[in-house]
Design an enzyme around this catalytic site. Structure first.
Site, PDB file in Angstrom:
ATOM      1  CG  HIS A 118      -1.956   1.316   1.280  1.00  9.87           C
ATOM      2  ND1 HIS A 118      -2.806   1.516   0.375  1.00  9.87           N
ATOM      3  CD2 HIS A 118      -1.865   2.426   2.188  1.00  9.87           C
ATOM      4  CE1 HIS A 118      -2.892   2.612   0.761  1.00  9.87           C
ATOM      5  NE2 HIS A 118      -2.355   3.360   1.739  1.00  9.87           N
ATOM      6  CG  ASP A 169     -12.208   4.170   6.740  1.00 17.88           C
ATOM      7  OD1 ASP A 169     -11.278   4.968   6.922  1.00 17.88           O
ATOM      8  OD2 ASP A 169     -11.900   3.863   4.566  1.00 17.88           O
ATOM      9  NE  ARG A 177     -10.509  10.844   9.624  1.00 15.45           N
ATOM     10  CZ  ARG A 177      -9.469   9.742   9.582  1.00 15.45           C
ATOM     11  NH1 ARG A 177      -9.991   8.770   8.866  1.00 15.45           N
ATOM     12  NH2 ARG A 177      -8.334  10.309   8.881  1.00 15.45           N
ATOM     13  CB  SER A 199      -8.458   5.415   8.109  1.00 15.12           C
ATOM     14  OG  SER A 199      -9.226   5.553   6.373  1.00 15.12           O
ATOM     15  CE  LYS A 235      -9.251   2.793   4.037  1.00 14.17           C
ATOM     16  NZ  LYS A 235      -9.492   4.258   3.071  1.00 14.17           N
TER      17      LYS A 235
HETATM   18  N1  URA Z   1      -5.990   7.560   3.664  1.00 18.65           N
HETATM   19  C1  URA Z   1      -6.906   7.167   3.897  1.00 18.65           C
HETATM   20  O1  URA Z   1      -7.345   5.747   3.664  1.00 18.65           O
HETATM   21  N2  URA Z   1      -7.491   6.922   4.796  1.00 18.65           N
HETATM   22  C2  URA Z   1      -7.682   8.338   5.808  1.00 18.65           C
HETATM   23  O2  URA Z   1      -7.315   8.717   6.656  1.00 18.65           O
HETATM   24  C3  URA Z   1      -6.352   9.246   5.153  1.00 18.65           C
HETATM   25  C4  URA Z   1      -5.928   9.208   4.007  1.00 18.65           C
END
Ligand code: URA
Ligand code: CA
Length: 434
Positions: free
Chosen positions: A82, A161, A168, A183, A187
């Site tokens: 990632h 999320d 947020r 977050s 994923k």
């Molecule tokens: N990318 C994400 O997937 N989540 C965040 O909170 C910030 C950047």
């Protein structure tokens, strides 16, 4: 359990239990807790932070809020990569077939681009016929057969999320290390890999503008991953300027093809070898990073990585002949040079501004619904530290409109030439394993 008590406890700087965290995540996902209470809690987390234990619990509560991908039918140790988001970041296109060529299974779930950062799926779709709409069974079969396949994001991965991120975004609580780390990791964990290699970007074009913040985020994510049983490490890499030379979908595919043939830009090649070596070691296909790097370098030289890329394109409907003849990729109508206005050394190439310029040409989405133009973008001729002469071309704009004054104005503001003795920046700043 009452939401009020949870907010008060975090406001006072106390540690929340796993049950309390699960309570508010489940309650919010099921619309039983209102936005205003979660907003207050997010702000309390922003100021009071979370312990490593809390961060891991928050991540797992988000993972469990939706579907989890089961990759157990794939043989071997599955490793995922990632990146925290860069401009012209073509690494996935190269890394996927490269590590697959040394037998590391890569079951990649990828997204489309939004804003100034491109998505891997958009880039791949510039190969005629290539598609990611394949069934889960076909996906697993392809990974077992070719060691690599890419699929679009499933509809119901980490719904908590998605809701939290939207909240947020409007409550000034995006830039919180525990919230960002949970977050991203939720994923990745829901996507099913056994091992995770993170590429955390730092610099003007990155989410984390300075090295200390990037390190803190990397530590936070590595700690979460290892606590919940996924072998995780992070590399901190430079995004003070774009990676490689190309920015734009088809242009980046062309750059990836050159890199897979061993003729890629130095920085892009080096980052792929660094991240790739870590992936190969996590997947236990080499004992040391040196051994892993040697295997990868060999497969860039002997054509195996390139052949794996062609097989991967073909197996998902793509026209693999573009790999031998990249001119078959979508081409823009106009190629416009940007001459340097003075002589000196390149001091700055602000990556996110260049990403925005590419978006103005049509390479990126302004909104989720925007159509993108796969052919357009920017190809740099100079990077930070390079010498330029007045009048020499800094970059080529690939455009489907003849007049690009808005874009050239933006580009001139994003590139600085100076008389100073500027050095090229480091590419890799740190490796974080705990
Ligand atoms: N990318 C994400 O997937 N989540 C965040 O909170 C910030 C950047
Ligand atoms: Ca690039």
């Amino acid at each position: 359990m009452r939401m009020y008590d949870i907010i008060e406890k975090k406001r006072n700087g106390q540690e929340l239990t796993t049950e309390e965290i699960k309570f508010f995540i489940d309650g919010y996902t099921n619309d039983q807790i209102p936005d205003y209470q979660i907003s207050a809690l997010l702000m309390a987390i922003y100021f009071q932070d979370m312990t490593e234990e809390e961060r891991a619990s928050l991540t797992m509560a988000m993972v469990e809020s939706g579907d989890q991908i089961d990759l157990s039918a794939i043989k071997g140790i599955k490793v995922d990569k990632h990146s925290t988001g860069g401009v012209g970041d073509t690494t996935t296109l190269i890394l996927a077939p490269l590590v697959a060529s040394v037998d590391v299974p890569l079951a990649k779930m990828s997204g489309r681009g939004l804003g100034h950062t491109g998505g891997t799926i958009d880039k791949l779709e510039s190969v005629p016929g290539f598609h990611v709409e394949i069934s889960n069974d076909k996906f697993i079969d392809l990974v077992n057969k070719n060691k690599v396949a890419v699929i679009g994001q499933s509809g119901n991965l980490t719904p908590a999320d998605k809701k939290l991120y939207s909240l947020r975004d409007v409550t000034a609580t995006v830039s919180s290390i525990p919230l960002i780390a949970s977050s991203i990791m939720s994923k990745k964990i829901a996507s099913g890999a056994d091992g995770i290699v993170l590429d955390v970007k730092t610099g003007a074009g990155a989410f984390m503008k300075n090295l200390d913040d990037a390190k803190a985020l990397a530590h936070a994510m590595v700690s979460i991953g290892n606590r919940v049983g996924r072998n995780t490490m992070a590399v901190i890499s430079d995004m003070s300027q774009p990676l490689g030379y190309a920015i734009g979908n088809a242009l980046e595919v062309k750059e990836a093809i050159a890199t897979l043939q061993g003729n890629g830009p130095e920085d892009l090649t080096e980052l792929c070898l660094t991240l790739g070596s870590q992936m190969v070691v996590l997947a236990e296909k080499a004992d040391t990073l040196d051994e892993a790097r040697e295997k990868l370098q060999e497969n860039l030289k002997n054509g195996k990585a390139f052949e794996t890329f062609k097989r991967f394109l073909e197996s998902q409907g793509g026209d693999a002949s573009v790999a031998d003849n990249p001119d078959l990729l979508p081409q823009a109508a106009y190629k416009i040079e940007l001459p340097a206005m003075s002589s000196g050394k390149v001091k700055k190439i602000i990556a996110d501004e260049l990403g925005t310029a590419a978006m103005m040409l049509g390479a990126g989405r302004a909104t989720k619904e925007s159509e993108i133009d796969l052919s357009v973008g920017i190809v740099l001729h100079k990077k930070i530290g390079d010498i330029v002469k007045e009048g020499e071309s800094l970059l080529t704009i690939h455009s489907n409109r003849e007049s690009v004054e808005d874009v050239t104005e933006k580009l001139y503001k994003s590139i600085e030439i100076s008389k100073d003795n500027v050095q090229a920046p480091n590419l890799i700043y740190a490796t974080i394993t705990e």
